[in-house]
Design a protein around this motif. Structure first.
Motif, PDB file in Angstrom:
ATOM      1  N   LYS A  23       2.780   1.594  -5.213  1.00 37.85           N
ATOM      2  CA  LYS A  23       3.463   1.040  -6.394  1.00 37.85           C
ATOM      3  C   LYS A  23       2.531   0.975  -7.612  1.00 37.85           C
ATOM      4  CE  LYS A  23       4.664  -2.700  -4.147  1.00 37.85           C
ATOM      5  NZ  LYS A  23       4.040  -2.379  -2.833  1.00 37.85           N
ATOM      6  N   THR A  24       1.317   0.430  -7.377  1.00 36.13           N
ATOM      7  CA  THR A  24       0.374   0.338  -8.505  1.00 36.13           C
ATOM      8  C   THR A  24       0.002   1.729  -9.001  1.00 36.13           C
ATOM      9  OG1 THR A  24      -0.476  -1.777  -7.768  1.00 36.13           O
ATOM     10  CG2 THR A  24      -1.951  -0.476  -9.145  1.00 36.13           C
ATOM     11  N   THR A  25      -0.192   2.654  -8.077  1.00 35.30           N
ATOM     12  CA  THR A  25      -0.526   4.036  -8.454  1.00 35.30           C
ATOM     13  C   THR A  25       0.577   4.611  -9.339  1.00 35.30           C
ATOM     14  OG1 THR A  25      -1.603   4.245  -6.314  1.00 35.30           O
ATOM     15  CG2 THR A  25      -1.133   6.301  -7.491  1.00 35.30           C
ATOM     16  N   ALA A  44       0.804  -1.229   0.000  1.00 35.84           N
ATOM     17  CA  ALA A  44       0.000   0.000   0.000  1.00 35.84           C
ATOM     18  C   ALA A  44       0.837   1.279   0.000  1.00 35.84           C
ATOM     19  CB  ALA A  44      -0.977   0.020   1.176  1.00 35.84           C
TER      20      ALA A  44
HETATM   21  N1  LIG Z   1      -8.691   5.169  -6.258  1.00 32.85           N
HETATM   22  C1  LIG Z   1      -8.334   5.143  -5.000  1.00 32.85           C
HETATM   23  N2  LIG Z   1      -9.085   5.705  -4.039  1.00 32.85           N
HETATM   24  C2  LIG Z   1      -8.713   5.692  -2.756  1.00 32.85           C
HETATM   25  N3  LIG Z   1      -7.592   5.122  -2.310  1.00 32.85           N
HETATM   26  C3  LIG Z   1      -6.800   4.541  -3.209  1.00 32.85           C
HETATM   27  C4  LIG Z   1      -7.112   4.515  -4.595  1.00 32.85           C
HETATM   28  N4  LIG Z   1      -6.119   3.863  -5.240  1.00 32.85           N
HETATM   29  C5  LIG Z   1      -5.241   3.496  -4.303  1.00 32.85           C
HETATM   30  N5  LIG Z   1      -5.639   3.910  -3.086  1.00 32.85           N
HETATM   31  C6  LIG Z   1      -4.904   3.716  -1.825  1.00 32.85           C
HETATM   32  O1  LIG Z   1      -3.602   4.211  -2.049  1.00 32.85           O
HETATM   33  C7  LIG Z   1      -2.649   3.403  -1.393  1.00 32.85           C
HETATM   34  C8  LIG Z   1      -1.628   2.901  -2.399  1.00 32.85           C
HETATM   35  O2  LIG Z   1      -2.235   1.950  -3.254  1.00 32.85           O
HETATM   36  P1  LIG Z   1      -1.411   1.133  -4.335  1.00 32.85           P
HETATM   37  O3  LIG Z   1      -2.335   0.080  -4.862  1.00 32.85           O
HETATM   38  O4  LIG Z   1      -0.832   2.081  -5.304  1.00 32.85           O
HETATM   39  O5  LIG Z   1      -0.261   0.493  -3.444  1.00 32.85           O
HETATM   40  P2  LIG Z   1       0.722  -0.721  -3.725  1.00 32.85           P
HETATM   41  O6  LIG Z   1       2.057  -0.318  -3.224  1.00 32.85           O
HETATM   42  O7  LIG Z   1       0.595  -1.149  -5.150  1.00 32.85           O
HETATM   43  O8  LIG Z   1       0.111  -1.842  -2.785  1.00 32.85           O
HETATM   44  P3  LIG Z   1       0.276  -3.448  -2.789  1.00 32.85           P
HETATM   45  O9  LIG Z   1       1.693  -3.769  -2.529  1.00 32.85           O
HETATM   46  O10 LIG Z   1      -0.601  -3.852  -1.629  1.00 32.85           O
HETATM   47  O11 LIG Z   1      -0.246  -3.927  -4.115  1.00 32.85           O
HETATM   48  C9  LIG Z   1      -3.421   2.306  -0.701  1.00 32.85           C
HETATM   49  O12 LIG Z   1      -3.612   2.660   0.648  1.00 32.85           O
HETATM   50  C10 LIG Z   1      -4.727   2.267  -1.455  1.00 32.85           C
HETATM   51  O13 LIG Z   1      -5.766   1.800  -0.620  1.00 32.85           O
END
Ligand SMILES: Nc1ncnc2c1ncn2[C@@H]1O[C@H](COP(=O)(O)OP(=O)(O)OP(=O)(O)O)[C@@H](O)[C@H]1O
Length: 290
Positions: A78-80, A75
């Motif tokens: 990374k995906t963002t 969280a």
């Molecule tokens: N559209 C959205 N609205 C609200 N919160 C969001 C949205 N997209 C992502 N988040 C929040 O932003 C944070 C980062 O999300 P992201 O999916 O980018 O993380 P990540 O590093 O890819 O996570 P993981 O390792 O669990 O896949 C998380 O707390 C997620 O819940």
């Protein structure tokens, strides 16, 4: 005797995977980028969700041909970050010839109304020999080709989607957790395919062995910053050890192991005892966190 020969012949045709050999997927000259040219440049890139800042003022350049692992806690964003790169915005510049291919668990590129082979033919810019070699290295057998994609298992659909992206005309691949749902052989095959792929690959994986074997560069998302490290994961770990205190290092490694276990727990084929073992390990690690 004839019946046995026929069975052997059938076994040969049906069950034998394609010959497994090291494959080099080379992009045609028209989509090749010169080694070392900048593929993606970020200049003061930032992201927020609600009031929370995921990262801010991120600046770096990714060069052609690199295999870059994006690492960071669960969280952390990374995906963002990967989605920002894919969709581009004013803080991101792409090289002229860049064509991005994106993979995530939604597997949107797989057309469920078509067969496995039709899906490949739809996107591949390579000849049928290369298409077959790539599928064979991912343990598909000739009999799988005419199968409807609806009968493929989750892991097989992931492998098909990865083959499609590797064989497509994209020259910068963004892979968000390609190793989830892959068994150990498929993971090794993917390592080799990426190593032999001539384009650039930016990927997230919770599997540290995969990251260790594949990454030539590390993009580390920590403390709301993303830093490019020019070296392998082992080099990055060593540089971390040199620069942070023992307690911080332990916590970082613990967080990464927690992420790896959380990813393994999503594997649908886990037996109850494997699941219980992983959950116990998770609890032990949580207890160690300071
Ligand atoms: N559209 C959205 N609205 C609200 N919160 C969001 C949205 N997209 C992502 N988040 C929040 O932003 C944070 C980062 O999300 P992201 O999916 O980018 O993380 P990540 O590093 O890819 O996570 P993981 O390792 O669990 O896949 C998380 O707390 C997620 O819940």
């Amino acid at each position: 005797m004839k019946a046995i020969e026929q069975r052997i012949d059938r076994l040969d045709k049906v069950d034998k995977p394609y010959q497994q050999k090291a494959i080099k997927i080379t992009l045609p000259e028209s989509s090749q980028m010169k080694q070392g040219n900048t593929v993606i440049r970020a200049n003061k890139l930032s992201a927020q969700v609600g009031k929370r800042t995921l990262f801010s003022d991120v600046t770096f350049s990714l060069k052609s041909g690199g295999k870059i692992a994006l690492i960071g806690k669960n969280a952390s964003g990374k995906t963002t970050f990967l989605r920002q790169i894919m969709h581009a915005n004013e803080a991101i510049t792409r090289g002229d010839k860049v064509k991005i291919g994106y993979f995530d668990q939604q597997l949107k590129q797989v057309d469920l109304t078509k067969t496995l082979w039709e899906n490949i033919k739809e996107v591949s810019i390579h000849d049928d020999q290369m298409n077959r070699d790539c599928l064979g290295s991912l343990q598909f057998v000739p009999d799988d080709l005419p199968k409807s994609t609806t009968v493929l298992s989750g892991g097989e659909r992931v492998k098909l989607a990865l083959a499609m992206i590797l064989l497509s005309d994209a020259n910068v691949l963004i892979l968000d957790e390609p190793t989830n749902y892959l068994d150990i052989n498929a993971m090794k095959a993917l390592e080799e395919l990426i190593a032999g792929y001539s384009g650039t690959v930016l990927f997230v994986s919770h599997d540290r062995t995969f990251v260790r074997r594949v990454a030539t560069h590390i993009l580390a998302l920590e403390n709301e910053e993303i830093t490019l490290f020019e070296g392998s994961y082992a080099d990055w770990e060593n540089s971390k050890k040199a620069s942070i205190s023992r307690g911080e290092e332990d916590n970082l490694l613990i967080e990464m192991e927690m992420s790896a276990i959380a990813a393994k727990l999503m594997e649908p084929r886990l037996t109850a005892s494997e699941k219980a073992e992983l959950e116990q390990r998770y609890q032990e690690i949580v207890a160690k966190r300071k």
